[in-house]
Scaffold this motif. Structure first.
Motif, PDB file in Angstrom:
ATOM      1  N   LEU A  92      75.222 123.516 -23.639  1.00 38.94           N
ATOM      2  CA  LEU A  92      74.620 123.666 -22.316  1.00 38.94           C
ATOM      3  C   LEU A  92      74.815 125.063 -21.737  1.00 38.94           C
ATOM      4  O   LEU A  92      74.187 125.399 -20.728  1.00 38.94           O
ATOM      5  N   LYS A  93      75.660 125.877 -22.358  1.00 39.74           N
ATOM      6  CA  LYS A  93      75.903 127.232 -21.851  1.00 39.74           C
ATOM      7  C   LYS A  93      74.923 128.264 -22.418  1.00 39.74           C
ATOM      8  O   LYS A  93      74.899 129.399 -21.968  1.00 39.74           O
ATOM      9  N   PHE A  94      74.116 127.877 -23.411  1.00 42.92           N
ATOM     10  CA  PHE A  94      73.163 128.815 -23.987  1.00 42.92           C
ATOM     11  C   PHE A  94      71.884 128.839 -23.151  1.00 42.92           C
ATOM     12  O   PHE A  94      71.411 127.807 -22.671  1.00 42.92           O
ATOM     13  N   ASP A  95      71.334 130.030 -22.994  1.00 42.72           N
ATOM     14  CA  ASP A  95      70.094 130.180 -22.224  1.00 42.72           C
ATOM     15  C   ASP A  95      68.878 129.834 -23.070  1.00 42.72           C
ATOM     16  O   ASP A  95      68.003 129.099 -22.629  1.00 42.72           O
ATOM     17  N   LYS A  96      68.828 130.404 -24.271  1.00 39.59           N
ATOM     18  CA  LYS A  96      67.708 130.162 -25.174  1.00 39.59           C
ATOM     19  C   LYS A  96      68.217 129.623 -26.502  1.00 39.59           C
ATOM     20  O   LYS A  96      69.390 129.821 -26.857  1.00 39.59           O
ATOM     21  N   LEU A  97      67.304 128.963 -27.214  1.00 41.70           N
ATOM     22  CA  LEU A  97      67.690 128.355 -28.485  1.00 41.70           C
ATOM     23  C   LEU A  97      66.601 128.575 -29.524  1.00 41.70           C
ATOM     24  O   LEU A  97      65.406 128.428 -29.232  1.00 41.70           O
ATOM     25  N   PRO A 129      73.688 116.741 -27.823  1.00 42.54           N
ATOM     26  CA  PRO A 129      72.380 117.338 -28.084  1.00 42.54           C
ATOM     27  C   PRO A 129      72.342 118.187 -29.355  1.00 42.54           C
ATOM     28  O   PRO A 129      71.364 118.136 -30.112  1.00 42.54           O
ATOM     29  N   ALA A 130      73.412 118.942 -29.597  1.00 45.18           N
ATOM     30  CA  ALA A 130      73.456 119.782 -30.799  1.00 45.18           C
ATOM     31  C   ALA A 130      73.470 118.933 -32.058  1.00 45.18           C
ATOM     32  O   ALA A 130      72.815 119.259 -33.060  1.00 45.18           O
TER      33      ALA A 130
END
Length: 592
Positions: free
Chosen positions: A211-216, A250-251
């Motif tokens: 949840l800390k990542f902006d883009k994936l 989620p990951a």
């Protein structure tokens, strides 16, 4: 920004050459202030893509467009891009502060003073929360040191010390517990919030990390399965019919999809109908989709629903930090320090790192014990009769062999052991290869010459060799020449093979051959193989030691053609420079 990046490798077989595609047209972008995560199962191409974006891989096997502020990659960008490798490549015996200070002295621009560079190193230490362990050794396999999380932060510090515009990290949380991993990701967020762009590969993060990542970017078998906001990834896959049937990280859900594993995941009706149609009339009508079926469906879904929209976004200009723009517009390659400064910094760094190994109690005890044993065996040996002369000749030959063998098997480890560090530091233009080579080969000399002095002080007087100052110092000088020549051979073997096992095998055969041809065991060497003695440092060292002890070598020792020793000295000096030149050429050919 990168669009349609493709990468393939050439596989050479016994009879034919084939090409294997690793990446299949990957597109994406990242802006200042963002943390972009590259996710996917092992072998999906995450590290390859990251290496390509960081300029670590280039050549005709790469297709697509990669731009930095609308400009292509060039060598000057190295000083504005930080790259943290998955392996923590650090010197075990340096402290945290020493490690970051040396990085600052070598990488920061020459316009900064030494004091400013040292202050920058301390700023990074406090920025990464390393102040409590700043005077602790890094540590390694046999050296107690800092924790895994602290090691990773030191690696990050090595890169952010240059205040990079773009920071790339290869699995920075690998092997760390969830709390430590969360702290590392928080550090990356703090870096991004300062206006930097951060790209990181990550294998299987916890839900808090995700949840800390902006883009994936989600990769599967080298294909793009998703690119967009990390917070919208779950919604996208639910929109194409893929939803978790149980509560899942989620990951974990995304990695299951990327692997083609649909256990505990709903199967889209479109995919199910396709599988049933393909299996119509067979006994496997109710069979679940195979991983290949799932992969093809996800690639097709992304291409039809998202890809075109995202590619249009990529065509819009992205905001890039002004310092990166300034760097791209000035392609001139610059070094953080002059050649002499590089040499001086690397010399003292090498001296600090290796003094612990060279001056360990085990090594000192080994040399002193050997010296006392020799002194006792040859206690006050005389040269008044042929038997005593032959005994002393045996001692002198052993000294020549011992101080030829010892340095060779120390030096062969030099470049193979430091290959990873050399490759890492040269990749970011920390220093020139010539300055590293000179510093590396000369920083060993004070350490290499310390133990022989102790050795000779014990052996020389216990064995009753010529009791005057001149012969003693000439004996010491001869041993020094032998050590430096032998060290050069070890460096050349190690640099040429870059494999410790192969280098050790070759060095063993070479040293044994040089010892046998040294003039003590065999006097009448056949002519067709007698040339070996002239390339043996044992042979020349033995003859010089005899010359020092006896103005006229007694007939009982049976050594001929010994004049003033100038030929032997010249031969050793030629070996000193010749072997080192071979080592340098070998390193240069490896393009490190």
């Amino acid at each position: 920004m990168f669009t349609e990046v493709k990468y393939k490798v050439i596989l050479k077989g016994m009879t034919s050459t084939t090409e294997k595609d690793i990446l299949h047209g990957i597109s994406g972008s990242a802006s200042p202030g963002e943390v972009l995560a590259l996710m996917g199962p092992s072998g999906c191409g995450k590290t390859t893509l990251l290496s390509i974006l960081g300029g670590r891989i280039n050549g005709n096997i790469i297709e697509g467009t990669i731009t930095y502020n609308d400009e292509p990659y060039n060598k000057s960008l190295k000083r504005r891009i930080g790259f943290v490798t998955q392996d923590d490549v650090l010197f075990a015996h340096l402290t945290v502060r020493e490690t970051l200070t040396y990085a600052a002295l070598l990488r920061l621009p020459q316009t900064m003073s030494k004091q400013q560079k040292e202050e920058r190193a301390m700023d990074v230490i406090y920025e990464l929360g390393l102040e409590r362990c700043q005077d602790t050794m890094i540590g390694g396999s046999f050296v107690r040191g800092i924790s895994g999380g602290e090691r990773k932060r030191v690696c990050i510090g090595n890169e952010i010390i240059i205040n990079p515009s773009l920071l790339l990290l290869d699995e920075p949380t690998s092997g760390l517990d969830s709390t430590t991993a969360l702290r590392i990701v928080q550090v990356l967020h703090d870096i991004a919030e300062a206006g930097k762009t951060v790209l990181t590969t990550i294998h299987q993060p916890s839900s808090r990390l995700f949840l800390k990542f902006d883009k994936l970017i989600l990769l599967g078998k080298g294909s793009l399965l998703y690119f967009g906001k990390a917070s919208e990834a779950m919604a996208y896959f639910q929109s194409i019919g893929c939803s978790p049937l149980i509560a899942m990280n989620p990951a974990e859900f995304l990695l299951d999809l990327a692997n083609g594993n649909t256990n505990d995941i709903s199967i889209p009706s479109e995919l199910d109908d396709r599988v049933q149609t393909e299996n119509l009339g067979s006994d496997t009508r109710n069979e679940k989709p195979t991983p290949k079926d799932v992969h093809e469906y996800l690639v097709e879904a992304y291409e039809t629903r998202v890809a075109n929209k995202e590619k249009k976004k990529l065509l819009a200009p992205l905001p890039i930090s002004q310092d990166l723009k300034a760097t791209v517009s000035s392609p001139k390659r610059e070094w953080g320090a002059s050649w002499w400064q590089q040499y001086s910094i690397l010399f003292w760094r090498g001296l600090k790192e290796r003094r612990h190994d060279y001056l360990s109690w085990m090594r000192i005890t080994q040399v002193i014990a050997t010296a006392f044993i020799l002194g006792l065996l040859w206690w006050h040996s005389g040269s008044a009769n042929p038997e005593g002369q032959q005994d002393q000749a045996g001692l002198l030959f052993f000294i020549a062999v011992f101080w030829g063998f010892f340095p060779v098997f120390t030096a062969i480890f030099t470049f193979p052991q430091e290959r990873a560090m050399l490759k890492k530091e040269r990749a970011v233009d920390m220093y020139k290869l010539s300055s590293y080579f000179m510093a590396r080969t000369t920083s060993d000399l004070p350490l290499d010459l310390f133990l022989p002095v102790i050795f000779l002080l014990i052996v020389y007087f216990m064995a009753g060799l010529r009791q005057s100052i001149k012969p003693f110092f000439l004996t010491m000088l001869t041993v020094f020449l032998s050590i430096i020549a032998a060290q050069g051979l070890g460096l050349a073997i190690g640099a040429t093979l870059m494999d410790i096992k192969k280098a050790t095998t070759l060095a063993s055969v070479t040293v044994m051959t040089f010892m046998l041809a040294g003039g003590f065991f065999v006097k009448g060497v056949p002519l067709f193989i007698s040339w070996i003695r002239y390339i043996s440092f044992n042979y020349h060292t033995y003859r010089l030691l005899l010359k020092v002890q006896y103005n006229h070598v007694p007939p009982s020792i049976n050594v001929s053609n010994l004049d003033n020793g100038a030929k032997e000295v010249a031969a050793l000096i030629a070996m000193i420079f010749g072997y080192r030149l071979l080592a340098y050429v070998s390193l240069r050919r490896m393009q490190l």
